[in-house]
Scaffold this motif. Structure first.
Motif, PDB file in Angstrom:
ATOM      1  N   SER A  71     -15.266  -4.452 -25.886  1.00  0.00           N
ATOM      2  CA  SER A  71     -15.702  -3.496 -24.877  1.00  0.00           C
ATOM      3  C   SER A  71     -14.497  -2.939 -24.131  1.00  0.00           C
ATOM      4  CB  SER A  71     -16.669  -4.153 -23.889  1.00  0.00           C
ATOM      5  OG  SER A  71     -16.015  -5.141 -23.123  1.00  0.00           O
ATOM      6  N   THR A  72     -14.662  -1.746 -23.607  1.00  0.00           N
ATOM      7  CA  THR A  72     -13.578  -1.069 -22.915  1.00  0.00           C
ATOM      8  C   THR A  72     -14.092  -0.529 -21.592  1.00  0.00           C
ATOM      9  OG1 THR A  72     -12.578  -0.399 -25.013  1.00  0.00           O
ATOM     10  CG2 THR A  72     -11.905   0.819 -23.054  1.00  0.00           C
ATOM     11  N   ARG A  93     -14.317   2.209 -19.159  1.00  0.00           N
ATOM     12  CA  ARG A  93     -14.129   3.660 -19.233  1.00  0.00           C
ATOM     13  C   ARG A  93     -13.915   4.202 -17.820  1.00  0.00           C
ATOM     14  NH1 ARG A  93     -18.332   5.964 -20.220  1.00  0.00           N
ATOM     15  NH2 ARG A  93     -17.661   7.739 -21.514  1.00  0.00           N
ATOM     16  N   ALA A  97      -9.737   2.612 -20.795  1.00  0.00           N
ATOM     17  CA  ALA A  97      -9.528   3.938 -21.385  1.00  0.00           C
ATOM     18  C   ALA A  97      -9.839   5.005 -20.353  1.00  0.00           C
ATOM     19  CB  ALA A  97     -10.417   4.119 -22.607  1.00  0.00           C
ATOM     20  N   VAL A 152     -11.306   8.400 -19.575  1.00  0.00           N
ATOM     21  CA  VAL A 152     -12.249   9.278 -20.283  1.00  0.00           C
ATOM     22  C   VAL A 152     -12.301  10.683 -19.691  1.00  0.00           C
ATOM     23  CG1 VAL A 152     -13.691   7.387 -21.106  1.00  0.00           C
ATOM     24  CG2 VAL A 152     -14.220   8.457 -18.901  1.00  0.00           C
ATOM     25  N   HIS A 200     -19.739  12.055 -18.389  1.00  0.00           N
ATOM     26  CA  HIS A 200     -19.145  10.881 -19.038  1.00  0.00           C
ATOM     27  C   HIS A 200     -19.720   9.545 -18.569  1.00  0.00           C
ATOM     28  CE1 HIS A 200     -15.959  13.289 -20.923  1.00  0.00           C
ATOM     29  NE2 HIS A 200     -15.936  13.980 -19.794  1.00  0.00           N
ATOM     30  N   PRO A 223     -18.727   7.183 -16.400  1.00  0.00           N
ATOM     31  CA  PRO A 223     -17.707   6.143 -16.582  1.00  0.00           C
ATOM     32  C   PRO A 223     -18.117   4.812 -15.949  1.00  0.00           C
ATOM     33  CG  PRO A 223     -17.104   7.596 -14.789  1.00  0.00           C
ATOM     34  CD  PRO A 223     -18.308   8.213 -15.438  1.00  0.00           C
ATOM     35  N   ASP A 224     -17.451   3.755 -16.369  1.00  0.00           N
ATOM     36  CA  ASP A 224     -17.693   2.435 -15.771  1.00  0.00           C
ATOM     37  C   ASP A 224     -17.072   2.353 -14.379  1.00  0.00           C
ATOM     38  OD1 ASP A 224     -18.934   1.295 -18.148  1.00  0.00           O
ATOM     39  OD2 ASP A 224     -16.916   1.411 -19.018  1.00  0.00           O
TER      40      ASP A 224
END
Length: 210
Positions: free
Chosen positions: A6-7, A9, A34, A36, A52, A54-55
């Motif tokens: 997992s990444t 984001r 990463a 994004v 997106h 994102p996290d």
């Protein structure tokens, strides 16, 4: 670290291209992160978040068009689970409190990025809050203080740029007596000796911004 495969984001929001570039380089150096998307103001941040989701979002406070705190409020209104870390050069406790009330999960001074950014991202991604120690100390010091009302902040901001009571009254469409009453309340709440001292205290704490 994130689970295998997992990444985290990340969306970066700042109006300074060099800072965005620097943050991007730091993120690129982490195997579990990463970049994004990027944005240079709050309106772009909201659009980028929608696109997106994102996290983690790294959010500057002072930006044109829409500032960071308004952007946090807008994003969290649509995405209540959004995890946002504020990045700022400013140590004022009032600004930090507004960001936290808006929904920020982390608050980090830009001077600390090299040492603390990566772990702050991982910590907030794991569901924890992360607030710089100096800021937390300031927040604790003023936790029992009465907050200025919106009207009191508006009056003080106009006073801060050199307006006399009469000019403040005209600009705000209120009476001069009402301005005096607001200023009296401001002095009491800030523990200030006079108008100039009130402005100094309010600027230092991030209550107003000129």
């Amino acid at each position: 670290m994130t689970p295998t495969g997992s990444t985290i984001r990340i969306l970066v929001v700042d109006d300074h291209p060099l800072l965005r570039e620097g943050l991007g380089a730091m993120i690129a150096g982490q195997a579990d992160m990463a970049l994004v998307a990027e944005a240079e103001n709050g309106e772009q941040a909201l659009s980028a978040f929608r696109a997106h989701q994102p996290d983690i979002t790294l959010m500057d406070v002072r930006m044109p068009t829409m500032g960071g705190i308004d952007a946090i409020t807008a994003i969290r209104a649509e995405f209540p689970a959004a995890r946002i870390i504020v990045l700022t050069t400013y140590e004022g406790d009032a600004q930090a409190l507004r960001a936290i009330k808006a929904g920020a999960a982390g608050y980090l001074l830009k001077s600390m990025l090299r040492k603390e950014l990566v772990e702050t991202i991982r910590s907030v991604h794991a569901g924890r809050r992360r607030i710089a120690a100096d800021i937390a100390s300031e927040l604790a010091e003023h936790v029992a203080d009465d907050e200025l009302t919106v009207r009191e902040r508006d009056v003080l901001a106009l006073v801060a740029v050199g307006n006399a009571n009469k000019e403040v009254a005209a600009r705000m469409g209120i009476s001069e007596e009402t301005v005096k009453t607001h200023m009296k309340n401001v002095l009491t709440k800030l523990g200030a000796r006079d108008r100039t001292h009130a402005v100094v205290v309010a600027l230092k704490r991030g209550i107003i911004d000129i």
